[in-house]
Write an enzyme that holds these catalytic residues in place. Structure first.
Site, PDB file in Angstrom:
ATOM      1  N   LEU A   1       6.260 -17.805   1.911  1.00 26.19           N
ATOM      2  CA  LEU A   1       5.883 -17.018   0.786  1.00 26.19           C
ATOM      3  C   LEU A   1       6.872 -17.309  -0.328  1.00 26.19           C
ATOM      4  CD1 LEU A   1       4.955 -13.254   1.965  1.00 26.19           C
ATOM      5  CD2 LEU A   1       3.619 -14.924   0.214  1.00 26.19           C
TER       6      LEU A   1
ATOM      7  N   ALA B   1       5.426 -10.666   5.623  1.00 23.74           N
ATOM      8  CA  ALA B   1       6.812  -9.934   4.848  1.00 23.74           C
ATOM      9  C   ALA B   1       7.823  -9.987   5.944  1.00 23.74           C
ATOM     10  CB  ALA B   1       6.107  -8.425   4.773  1.00 23.74           C
TER      11      ALA B   1
ATOM     12  N   THR C   1       2.604  -0.131   2.014  1.00 21.43           N
ATOM     13  CA  THR C   1       3.084   0.333   3.326  1.00 21.43           C
ATOM     14  C   THR C   1       3.322   2.083   2.800  1.00 21.43           C
ATOM     15  OG1 THR C   1       5.153   0.922   4.457  1.00 21.43           O
ATOM     16  CG2 THR C   1       5.064  -0.394   2.741  1.00 21.43           C
TER      17      THR C   1
ATOM     18  N   GLU D   1       6.022   3.230   3.844  1.00 19.43           N
ATOM     19  CA  GLU D   1       7.607   3.278   3.505  1.00 19.43           C
ATOM     20  C   GLU D   1       7.939   3.383   2.005  1.00 19.43           C
ATOM     21  OE1 GLU D   1       9.835   3.062   5.985  1.00 19.43           O
ATOM     22  OE2 GLU D   1      11.578   2.712   4.823  1.00 19.43           O
TER      23      GLU D   1
ATOM     24  N   TYR E   1      13.461  -2.777   1.797  1.00 17.19           N
ATOM     25  CA  TYR E   1      12.117  -3.112   2.254  1.00 17.19           C
ATOM     26  C   TYR E   1      11.090  -2.552   1.322  1.00 17.19           C
ATOM     27  CZ  TYR E   1       7.922  -2.961   4.892  1.00 17.19           C
ATOM     28  OH  TYR E   1       6.542  -2.952   5.352  1.00 17.19           O
TER      29      TYR E   1
ATOM     30  N   HIS F   1       1.592   1.722  12.399  1.00 20.40           N
ATOM     31  CA  HIS F   1       0.687   1.047  13.502  1.00 20.40           C
ATOM     32  C   HIS F   1       1.267   0.106  14.276  1.00 20.40           C
ATOM     33  CE1 HIS F   1      -0.285  -1.123   9.880  1.00 20.40           C
ATOM     34  NE2 HIS F   1      -0.293  -2.133  10.580  1.00 20.40           N
TER      35      HIS F   1
END
Ligand code: NAP
Ligand code: G4F
Length: 337
Positions: free
Chosen positions: A59, A82, A125, A127, A149, A179
Site C-alpha cells: 500500500l 492495514a 473501524t 476504533e 491507528y 471481529h
C-alpha cells in the site's frame, strides 16, 4: 464471472472474504507483501490458497497499485490491508498514517483515474469512535480516535466518502466492530487468551499476562462480517454501514467464557495490576496483569448499533461472544492435540 481484488488477502478477513467470494463464483485476486517467508497460512487453513491469484503488493507504493488496477479490470476492490494492530501504532505512527491513511487515497485516486467503474470497499473501524461520544455507536456518531491507528483510519474513512461525493464513485466504508476467529492474529487479546488457555489445558503452568481487563468490546465472528462487506458493494448506491453485534463484553468476561469452554472454573481475586484468576478445578493461576500491556490511551467502551445494516443489507451477526470464545478456545485446544 465477476473479478475481485483483495488487499490484505493473507490476513484474517482476507482469508474469509476469499473463501466467501470463491463460493459465489468470483475470480479472486489479492495482494501479498514480499517477505522472506511467504505467509499464506490462513488461506491454506481455509483450503483456498490454490484458488486465488496472488500479486506482489504494498500500500505504500503508488505505482505498484497503479499497475495492479490497470492490468486487472476488477469489478470490486476490497481494501483490507492495514497495519492493523492498535498497540504497534504508537511505535510506528508515521507508517500507520502512510499505510492506513494515505494508502487509501493511493487506491482511490488510481481507481478514479483509470477504473472508475470498479466498486470499492474500505475497511473502516470502530476504533475511530475512540473516546466514545455516544452509546451505542452508529454511522452518525462523531469520531474521537485514541490511537495513531484510529487517526489514520479516520483519514481513510473520510477520503473514501470524499471520493464518493466528489467523483460519484461506488465507494463504501464498513465501520466494523471487533471481529475474531480461530484465524485471528496471535497478538490480539482474544487469540492471546485462547491460545494461552489452550496451552494451560494441555498442561502448561504459564498464566496469560494481560493489560486492562476492564475495556469493553463488541466482538463478533469474522466469517459473518465479510458477508456484510460484500453486501455493501451489491447496493445500487454506495454508503457507510456499521457491522456489530450490539453486545459489549469486558476482557475479563471474555477470559471467563474461553476458560469455561475448556472446563476451567476461573475465580478472580485482587484489583488493578494485582488482579489474578485461578482455575478452581486445578488451583493453577491462569491470569496475571502487567503494566506492559496497558496502552498510552485506551478505548474503554465499544458497542455498535448495526440497525442500518440489518435494514438495508439484511445483515446480522450469527455468533454471540460466548460462542465465539468457545469456538476459538476449542480450535486452539484441538491444534495442540
Ligand atoms: P490482519 O489479519 O492483521 O490482516 C492485515 C493484512 O494487511 C495482512 O494481509 C497484511 O499482510 C496486510 N498488510 C499490512 N501492511 C501492508 C502493506 N503496507 N501493504 C500491503 N498489505 C499490508 O487484519 P484483519 O483483522 O484481517 O483486518 C482487516 C482490515 O480490517 C484491516 O484494515 C483492519 O484495520 C480492519 N479492521 C479490522 C477489525 C477486526 O476486528 N478484525 C475491525 C475493524 C477494522 P501481512 O500478512 O504481510 O502482514
Ligand atoms: O485485541 P485488541 O488488541 O484489539 P483492539 O485494540 O480493539 O483493535 C482491534 O479492533 C479494532 C476495531 O475496534 C480494529 F480496528 C483493529 O484493527 C483491531 O482488530 O485489544 C482489545 C482490548 C484493548 O482495550 C486492550 O487494551 O484488549 C485490551 N487488552 C488487555 N490486555 C489487551 C491486552 N490487548 C492486547 N492486544 N493484549 C493484551 O495483553
Amino acid at each position: 464471472m465477476k473479478k475481485a481484488f483483495i488487499t490484505g488477502i493473507t490476513g484474517q478477513d482476507g482469508a474469509y472474504l476469499s473463501q466467501f467470494l470463491l463460493e459465489k463464483g468470483y475470480e479472486v485476486h489479492g495482494g501479498v507483501r514480499r517477505i522472506s517467508q511467504p505467509e499464506t497460512v490462513r488461506l491454506e487453513q481455509l483450503g483456498v490458497e490454490k484458488d486465488v491469484h496472488l500479486h506482489e503488493f504494498d500500500l505504500s507504493e503508488g505505482n505498484n497499485i497503479f499497475r495492479i488496477i490497470r492490468d486487472g479490470e476488477y469489478d470490486e476492490f476490497y481494501n483490507l490491508a492495514a497495519q492493523s494492530f492498535v498497540g504497534s501504532s504508537w511505535d510506528q505512527p508515521i507508517y500507520a498514517a502512510d499505510v492506513n491513511g494515505v494508502g487509501v487515497a493511493r487506491i482511490l485516486d488510481t481507481l478514479r483515474t483509470i477504473s472508475p467503474h470498479t466498486r470499492f470497499y474500505q475497511a473502516s473501524t470502530s476504533e475511530m469512535y475512540g473516546l466514545v461520544q455516544e452509546v451505542p455507536q452508529s454511522e452518525t456518531t462523531r469520531f474521537y480516535p485514541r490511537s495513531p491507528y484510529g487517526v489514520a483510519k479516520v483519514y481513510g474513512h473520510y477520503i473514501t466518502t470524499n471520493y464518493r461525493e466528489s467523483f460519484d464513485m461506488h465507494a463504501s466504508c464498513g465501520i466494523l466492530f471487533n471481529h475474531e476467529s480461530p484465524l485471528r492474529g496471535k497478538e490480539f487479546v482474544t487469540r492471546k487468551i485462547t491460545m494461552a488457555l489452550a496451552k494451560i489445558a494441555h498442561g502448561s503452568d504459564d498464566p496469560v499476562v494481560l493489560g486492562n481487563l476492564n475495556a469493553k468490546r463488541d466482538w463478533g465472528f469474522a466469517g459473518d462480517y465479510v458477508k456484510g462487506m460484500w453486501a455493501m458493494l451489491q447496493q445500487d448506491q454506495a454508503d457507510d454501514y456499521v457491522l456489530a453485534t450490539g453486545e459489549t463484553t469486558t476482557i475479563r468476561d471474555f477470559v471467563t467464557f474461553a476458560a469455561e469452554a475448556l472446563d476451567m472454573k476461573p475465580e478472580w481475586d485482587g484489583e488493578g495490576i494485582n488482579e489474578v484468576a485461578v482455575d478452581a478445578n486445578t488451583g493453577k493461576r491462569i491470569i496475571e496483569i502487567s503494566e506492559k500491556f496497558f496502552r498510552p490511551a485506551e478505548v474503554d467502551l465499544l458497542i455498535g448499533d448495526p440497525s442500518k445494516a440489518q435494514k438495508a443489507l439484511g445483515w446480522t451477526a450469527s455468533v454471540d461472544v460466548r460462542e465465539l470464545a468457545s469456538m476459538m478456545a476449542k480450535a486452539d485446544y484441538d491444534n495442540l492435540s
